[in-house]
Design a protein around this motif. Structure first.
Motif, PDB file in Angstrom:
ATOM      1  N   TYR A  95     -11.593 -42.348  -7.990  1.00 40.11           N
ATOM      2  CA  TYR A  95     -10.922 -42.022  -9.251  1.00 40.11           C
ATOM      3  C   TYR A  95      -9.714 -41.100  -8.975  1.00 40.11           C
ATOM      4  O   TYR A  95      -9.852 -40.073  -8.306  1.00 40.11           O
ATOM      5  CB  TYR A  95     -11.944 -41.337 -10.157  1.00 40.11           C
ATOM      6  N   GLY A 136     -13.911 -35.340 -23.206  1.00 37.33           N
ATOM      7  CA  GLY A 136     -13.851 -36.375 -22.169  1.00 37.33           C
ATOM      8  C   GLY A 136     -14.467 -35.831 -20.889  1.00 37.33           C
ATOM      9  O   GLY A 136     -14.649 -34.616 -20.744  1.00 37.33           O
ATOM     10  N   SER A 137     -14.847 -36.730 -19.977  1.00 39.24           N
ATOM     11  CA  SER A 137     -15.448 -36.192 -18.752  1.00 39.24           C
ATOM     12  C   SER A 137     -14.387 -35.682 -17.797  1.00 39.24           C
ATOM     13  O   SER A 137     -14.692 -34.914 -16.890  1.00 39.24           O
ATOM     14  CB  SER A 137     -16.397 -37.190 -18.095  1.00 39.24           C
ATOM     15  N   ASP A 138     -13.125 -36.055 -17.990  1.00 39.65           N
ATOM     16  CA  ASP A 138     -12.065 -35.449 -17.182  1.00 39.65           C
ATOM     17  C   ASP A 138     -12.132 -33.922 -17.294  1.00 39.65           C
ATOM     18  O   ASP A 138     -11.963 -33.208 -16.313  1.00 39.65           O
ATOM     19  CB  ASP A 138     -10.685 -35.926 -17.652  1.00 39.65           C
ATOM     20  N   SER A 179     -16.861 -42.571 -23.139  1.00 45.37           N
ATOM     21  CA  SER A 179     -15.651 -43.401 -23.256  1.00 45.37           C
ATOM     22  C   SER A 179     -15.929 -44.879 -23.042  1.00 45.37           C
ATOM     23  O   SER A 179     -15.356 -45.726 -23.709  1.00 45.37           O
ATOM     24  CB  SER A 179     -14.599 -42.961 -22.243  1.00 45.37           C
ATOM     25  N   LYS A 180     -16.762 -45.189 -22.051  1.00 42.67           N
ATOM     26  CA  LYS A 180     -16.919 -46.586 -21.671  1.00 42.67           C
ATOM     27  C   LYS A 180     -18.170 -47.195 -22.299  1.00 42.67           C
ATOM     28  O   LYS A 180     -18.068 -48.090 -23.126  1.00 42.67           O
ATOM     29  CB  LYS A 180     -16.927 -46.699 -20.148  1.00 42.67           C
ATOM     30  N   LEU A 193     -15.027 -32.489 -15.336  1.00 42.36           N
ATOM     31  CA  LEU A 193     -14.702 -32.522 -13.900  1.00 42.36           C
ATOM     32  C   LEU A 193     -13.780 -31.353 -13.552  1.00 42.36           C
ATOM     33  O   LEU A 193     -13.943 -30.697 -12.514  1.00 42.36           O
ATOM     34  CB  LEU A 193     -14.044 -33.855 -13.531  1.00 42.36           C
ATOM     35  N   ALA A 211     -17.929 -40.767  -7.363  1.00 42.16           N
ATOM     36  CA  ALA A 211     -18.129 -41.609  -8.551  1.00 42.16           C
ATOM     37  C   ALA A 211     -19.141 -42.688  -8.196  1.00 42.16           C
ATOM     38  O   ALA A 211     -18.994 -43.381  -7.189  1.00 42.16           O
ATOM     39  CB  ALA A 211     -16.812 -42.248  -8.978  1.00 42.16           C
ATOM     40  N   ALA A 237     -14.966 -46.037  -8.449  1.00 39.92           N
ATOM     41  CA  ALA A 237     -13.816 -46.698  -9.056  1.00 39.92           C
ATOM     42  C   ALA A 237     -12.676 -46.608  -8.038  1.00 39.92           C
ATOM     43  O   ALA A 237     -12.558 -45.577  -7.393  1.00 39.92           O
ATOM     44  CB  ALA A 237     -13.430 -45.991 -10.351  1.00 39.92           C
ATOM     45  N   ALA A 269     -19.502 -42.219 -14.779  1.00 42.20           N
ATOM     46  CA  ALA A 269     -18.728 -42.810 -15.881  1.00 42.20           C
ATOM     47  C   ALA A 269     -19.169 -44.243 -16.191  1.00 42.20           C
ATOM     48  O   ALA A 269     -19.153 -44.656 -17.349  1.00 42.20           O
ATOM     49  CB  ALA A 269     -17.237 -42.771 -15.553  1.00 42.20           C
ATOM     50  N   TYR A 270     -19.569 -44.983 -15.149  1.00 45.93           N
ATOM     51  CA  TYR A 270     -19.896 -46.404 -15.338  1.00 45.93           C
ATOM     52  C   TYR A 270     -21.359 -46.731 -15.067  1.00 45.93           C
ATOM     53  O   TYR A 270     -21.721 -47.906 -15.001  1.00 45.93           O
ATOM     54  CB  TYR A 270     -19.017 -47.257 -14.412  1.00 45.93           C
ATOM     55  N   THR A 288     -19.672 -39.936 -19.404  1.00 41.88           N
ATOM     56  CA  THR A 288     -18.704 -40.037 -20.490  1.00 41.88           C
ATOM     57  C   THR A 288     -19.176 -41.005 -21.565  1.00 41.88           C
ATOM     58  O   THR A 288     -19.912 -41.943 -21.269  1.00 41.88           O
ATOM     59  CB  THR A 288     -17.333 -40.504 -19.946  1.00 41.88           C
ATOM     60  N   ARG A 332     -12.925 -38.937 -27.112  1.00 46.29           N
ATOM     61  CA  ARG A 332     -13.000 -37.923 -26.062  1.00 46.29           C
ATOM     62  C   ARG A 332     -14.316 -37.141 -26.082  1.00 46.29           C
ATOM     63  O   ARG A 332     -14.438 -36.083 -26.695  1.00 46.29           O
ATOM     64  CB  ARG A 332     -11.823 -36.914 -26.167  1.00 46.29           C
ATOM     65  N   ASP A 365     -20.336 -38.550 -10.478  1.00 46.03           N
ATOM     66  CA  ASP A 365     -19.608 -38.947 -11.688  1.00 46.03           C
ATOM     67  C   ASP A 365     -20.117 -40.326 -12.119  1.00 46.03           C
ATOM     68  O   ASP A 365     -19.804 -41.333 -11.495  1.00 46.03           O
ATOM     69  CB  ASP A 365     -18.112 -38.964 -11.356  1.00 46.03           C
TER      70      ASP A 365
HETATM   71  C1  LIG Z   1     -12.864 -43.159 -17.098  1.00 47.84           C
HETATM   72  C2  LIG Z   1     -13.381 -42.262 -16.017  1.00 47.84           C
HETATM   73  C3  LIG Z   1     -13.639 -40.908 -16.224  1.00 47.84           C
HETATM   74  C4  LIG Z   1     -13.221 -40.118 -17.406  1.00 47.84           C
HETATM   75  O1  LIG Z   1     -13.317 -40.612 -18.577  1.00 47.84           O
HETATM   76  P1  LIG Z   1     -13.089 -39.729 -19.871  1.00 47.84           P
HETATM   77  O2  LIG Z   1     -12.461 -40.701 -20.807  1.00 47.84           O
HETATM   78  O3  LIG Z   1     -12.210 -38.554 -19.536  1.00 47.84           O
HETATM   79  O4  LIG Z   1     -14.444 -39.305 -20.278  1.00 47.84           O
HETATM   80  C5  LIG Z   1     -14.230 -40.175 -15.226  1.00 47.84           C
HETATM   81  N1  LIG Z   1     -14.519 -40.728 -14.048  1.00 47.84           N
HETATM   82  C6  LIG Z   1     -14.251 -42.008 -13.778  1.00 47.84           C
HETATM   83  C7  LIG Z   1     -14.603 -42.555 -12.446  1.00 47.84           C
HETATM   84  C8  LIG Z   1     -13.668 -42.810 -14.749  1.00 47.84           C
HETATM   85  O5  LIG Z   1     -13.346 -44.066 -14.477  1.00 47.84           O
END
Ligand SMILES: *Cc1c(COP(=O)(O)O)cnc(C)c1O
Length: 352
Positions: free
Chosen positions: A110, A84-86, A208-209, A89, A150, A154, A182-183, A206, A217, A180
């Motif tokens: 975030y 995951g990108s968490d 994820s989205k 980070l 981000a 977010a 993510a989106y 990521t 992950r 970041d």
């Molecule tokens: C969802 C999100 C992430 C992390 O997503 P992971 O599921 O851990 O990859 C990171 N940054 C932002 C701003 C997010 O909304």
């Protein structure tokens, strides 16, 4: 809390993830997941891979790296993958922030950014947004700290332009800037094209989205080889096997089957546009979103009531109690049919 927990963590406030109810109980629009499943090809190929699970996974994610680097037109030593990108980070905080260099990020952003600061014992600089909830790039010039932004942000969904990011990079030549993304796939310009030009840029992302893999992950960072080597030092000092074999394969397939995911993204963006039109027709005030969620409020309804009324109708969205944004709800964008249902419910709620 037990009496054994290290003193340094006794006051730590951990991240609160969005609620994950039983599948099917709610229309789930609270954690910005993709409404579409992984591509049809994935299931059989991943199932086949299960028979290899007695062997350790490839710590370097070589096959995934090759396909992904080619896709982004970068070298293989310009990317690192994570759980995951968490996690990436967290590696960025470990590698590039300490009490001397510090860390700065938008005050509304975030939630994990401040949790990592607390975990790694760094007093963060939280930079307020403008009155319209946008990030003011000027506030980040010459900060002399590691910067985490981000883009799109977010939970606002609002994005900076590439030119604005460039000015932040130029004015902080001796500090790392983490963008970041993510989106980003849902509507903003990626900063990946800037990594060759600025040696202080790390772009995280990521699967994820935009690649429908939240439960698998997979995250990453793209940067210059020296910074990627630093991040690998963190990874190999913590958990070299952080990306499991099934996830590596699923990630690789998702890049190979990019058309499927682009079509899904287009469908989400189309549903977002239609949903925002209906929201605004009902008097909602919606921030201009470049992501797969909208942040919206209604002058006649507080955010908590809106959240609860939708919840009563089996629609789950996200509400934050921070006084600066408690009037809003963050609503993830699902399919067109999902968003029609939400808009119909909102009409009902407002008529009472
Ligand atoms: C969802 C999100 C992430 C992390 O997503 P992971 O599921 O851990 O990859 C990171 N940054 C932002 C701003 C997010 O909304």
């Amino acid at each position: 809390m037990s009496r054994f927990l290290s003193k340094k963590f006794q006051a730590l406030e951990a991240y609160t993830p969005g609620e994950q109810p039983k599948r099917g109980e709610f229309l789930k629009l609270n954690t910005n997941e993709n409404p579409f499943p992984p591509c049809p090809k994935a299931a059989a190929l991943v199932a086949e891979k299960i028979s290899d699970l007695h062997i350790y996974n490839d710590t370097a994610c070589k096959e995934l790296t090759a396909v992904f680097a080619k896709y982004h037109n970068i070298d293989e030593n310009q990317v690192i993958f994570s759980n995951g990108s968490d996690e990436i980070l967290a590696f960025c905080y470990l590698a590039f922030c300490d009490e001397t260099v510090g860390v700065a990020f938008p005050e509304i952003s975030y939630g994990f950014y401040k949790v990592f600061a607390a975990l790694f014992d760094i007093a963060p600089t939280k930079i307020p947004l403008r009155g319209d909830f946008s990030i003011s790039p000027l506030d980040y010039y010459n900060l002399g700290k590691t910067i985490v932004i981000a883009n799109p942000n977010a939970p606002t969904g609002m994005a900076l332009s590439l030119a604005e990011i460039e000015l932040i990079l130029q004015s902080n030549p001796d500090n790392i800037v983490v963008i970041d993304e993510a989106y980003a796939a849902f509507g903003c310009e990626s900063a990946v094209s800037l990594i060759k030009k600025y040696d202080n840029l790390v772009v995280t992302g990521t699967f994820s989205k935009s690649r429908s893999m939240a439960g698998a992950r997979l995250g990453y960072a793209i940067s210059n080889p020296a910074l990627i080597a630093d991040l690998n030092k963190m990874k190999y000092s913590f958990n070299p096997y952080n990306v499991n074999a099934l996830t590596q394969l699923l990630g690789k397939i998702s890049v190979e089957e990019d058309d499927y995911y682009c079509t899904a993204i287009d469908a989400v963006v189309e549903a977002r546009t239609a949903f925002v039109t209906r929201l605004n027709g009902m008097g909602f005030v919606t921030l201009p979103s470049k992501s797969n969620f909208v942040f919206t409020r209604h002058p006649d309804l507080d955010g908590e009531t809106l959240y609860q009324e939708l919840r009563n109708r089996k629609i789950l969205v996200r509400h934050f109690t921070d006084p600066k944004i408690c009037d809003f709800c963050r609503i993830s964008i699902g399919t067109m049919a999902d968003m029609t249902r939400v808009a119909d419910s909102l009409e009902q709620i407002l008529e009472v």
